[in-house]
Every structure is written in C-alpha cells, then in structure tokens.
Design an enzyme around this catalytic site. Structure first.
Site, PDB file in Angstrom:
ATOM      1  N   ALA A  60      12.497   1.253  -2.129  1.00 55.25           N
ATOM      2  CA  ALA A  60      12.718   2.213  -3.217  1.00 55.25           C
ATOM      3  C   ALA A  60      11.407   2.894  -3.600  1.00 55.25           C
ATOM      4  O   ALA A  60      11.356   4.121  -3.769  1.00 55.25           O
ATOM      5  CB  ALA A  60      13.334   1.510  -4.425  1.00 55.25           C
ATOM      6  N   TYR A  61      10.343   2.112  -3.734  1.00 54.42           N
ATOM      7  CA  TYR A  61       9.049   2.683  -4.102  1.00 54.42           C
ATOM      8  C   TYR A  61       8.561   3.655  -3.029  1.00 54.42           C
ATOM      9  O   TYR A  61       8.157   4.793  -3.336  1.00 54.42           O
ATOM     10  CB  TYR A  61       8.028   1.569  -4.304  1.00 54.42           C
ATOM     11  CG  TYR A  61       6.655   2.060  -4.669  1.00 54.42           C
ATOM     12  CD1 TYR A  61       6.361   2.476  -5.959  1.00 54.42           C
ATOM     13  CD2 TYR A  61       5.626   2.094  -3.725  1.00 54.42           C
ATOM     14  CE1 TYR A  61       5.105   2.930  -6.305  1.00 54.42           C
ATOM     15  CE2 TYR A  61       4.361   2.546  -4.049  1.00 54.42           C
ATOM     16  CZ  TYR A  61       4.099   2.957  -5.345  1.00 54.42           C
ATOM     17  OH  TYR A  61       2.850   3.411  -5.679  1.00 54.42           O
ATOM     18  N   SER A  62       8.594   3.247  -1.777  1.00 55.39           N
ATOM     19  CA  SER A  62       8.100   4.102  -0.693  1.00 55.39           C
ATOM     20  C   SER A  62       8.896   5.390  -0.609  1.00 55.39           C
ATOM     21  O   SER A  62       8.330   6.485  -0.469  1.00 55.39           O
ATOM     22  CB  SER A  62       8.168   3.349   0.641  1.00 55.39           C
ATOM     23  OG  SER A  62       7.363   2.183   0.620  1.00 55.39           O
TER      24      SER A  62
END
Length: 239
Positions: A145-147
C-alpha cells in the site's frame, strides 16, 4: 535577509519528522509558515498551527483559506503528511488498511495540490513540493500500500507539473530513502533493516537533510524544473 522573506508557505505533516524540519528551516529563512497536522501543537514555534485532516477536502480548503487570510498569498506548498502503513505481507493487507494508506498518502496530496493550484495559478506564481518515496520507484516488500501510494504521488506530480507548466506554478516531488523520523515506529524492524541495508552510505537520512532539498524546490531560485522527482537516498537511487 532570508531567501523566503515575505513568502508564505504551508507544510502538511508539519508537527513531526520531515515536515517539522521543513517548517523550522523555512521559518529560519524568513517565511511565514502554516503547519498543518492532525495535531499541530507539536509544530515548531513561530508557525501558524492548524489542526486538520488531509483526507478531508473541506479541511484542506479551510487550511488554504486560513493561511491566505492570516498570513498572506500562498507561495509554496509542501506535502509531507503521510503514513507508512502496517508492515504486512501482501496477503495480509486488508481492504481498510489499503484504503487508509491511500487516503492520506495519495488523496490528501491531491486535495492540497488542487487547492493550492486554485489560488496560485491566477497569480501566476507558486511552488509545490510533494514528498514521495524511493519505495514509489522501486517498491519495498511488506509495503504494498505504501509503495503504490507513493508511486501515485510521483505520477500525480508529473501530471500536475505538466498541467501547470505554463502558469508560473512549478510542481516537483522528492523520493527519500529511509529517514530517521517517527514514521519508523509504524514499521517492523525487519522492514527497517531491509531499507537501511540497501543504502550505500550505510545510514538513515536525517529530516534536516531532506528539508534542505525541499527548501530549494520551494524557492524562487528554482525556475526550470516541473513534474520531476528528486532522489535523496544516500546512493540507493542513482538514475
């Protein structure tokens, strides 16, 4: 005389980490600064501290309006607010976790870029700096999700930068590697060790080092770059 004398800047996520370091640096160079955060009380002294939620477009609009009302015409926006999300294997990422990370890291950045453009473009000048991540270029394990959300910030910056290229408003982003900020508290040690191990300088970056790059991209000396991504990664990214 500081290079930001008389200039007004708004920094999201300004109460800690890269955001707080950026607020302090801009204040030190003469800017009038709004620090926007869920709880802005920890922001550096001298800033206009506004509590708000970057995932709420009404809160974003209110922050820009108050900045212009209390400090003057907005000249620079720096979007630092973000979350690392939980360190999870892909199969363990819930729908709610995916949406939570994107809401802040992607939606919030877009809302602030849009609102800043609305006031900057008619005046024919402005600088916008978005904080992405090296994870948005390379991807990190345990951070889907962050990437993905940081890759979205990079793509968004390219698009908005080109959209506003002839208006006098320049839009760029930065892609830090791992930086020593409170965001690391959200990550597992395995995740942190993976990121540090990939840095040729064998250390984390410091928020003050990142703030220096942000300040250049936010100042009027920077005149011929828009839609670009600037790495600050200790050698992890060199192309």
């Amino acid at each position: 005389m500081g290079e930001f004398d008389g200039k007004v800047a708004l920094v999201t996520g300004g109460a800690r980490g890269i955001g707080a370091a950026t607020v302090a640096l801009l204040l030190g160079r003469g800017a009038k600064v709004t620090s926007f955060d869920l709880d802005a009380s920890g922001s550096p002294d001298g800033a206009l501290k506004l509590d708000g939620d970057a995932t709420d477009s009404r809160s974003v609009a209110d922050a820009v309006a108050r900045t212009e009302s209390e400090l003057g015409p907005l000249g620079a926006l720096v979007c630092c607010a973000g979350t690392a999300g939980d360190s999870l294997r892909t199969v363990d990422v819930s729908d709610d976790e995916w949406r939570r990370v994107f809401a802040l890291n992607c939606d919030g950045v877009f809302y602030f870029n849009r609102e800043a453009a609305r006031v900057m473009v008619p005046r024919g000048s402005g600088r916008i700096v978005n904080v992405a991540s090296i994870a948005g270029k390379e991807g990190n394990p345990m951070a889907a999700a962050y990437s993905a959300s940081k890759a979205a910030v990079i793509g968004m910056t390219k698009s908005i930068g080109k959209d506003l290229a002839t208006t006098g408003v320049l839009v760029n982003c930065i892609a830090p590697a791992v930086i020593a900020t409170p965001m690391l508290d959200q990550m597992s040690q395995e995740h942190i060790d993976y990121m540090v191990d990939k840095i040729p300088m064998h250390r984390m970056g410091q928020p003050e080092e990142v703030a220096e790059l942000i300040a250049f991209l936010a100042c009027e000396r920077m005149t011929f770059s828009t839609g670009a991504t600037f790495d600050i990664s200790g050698g992890r990214a060199v192309f």
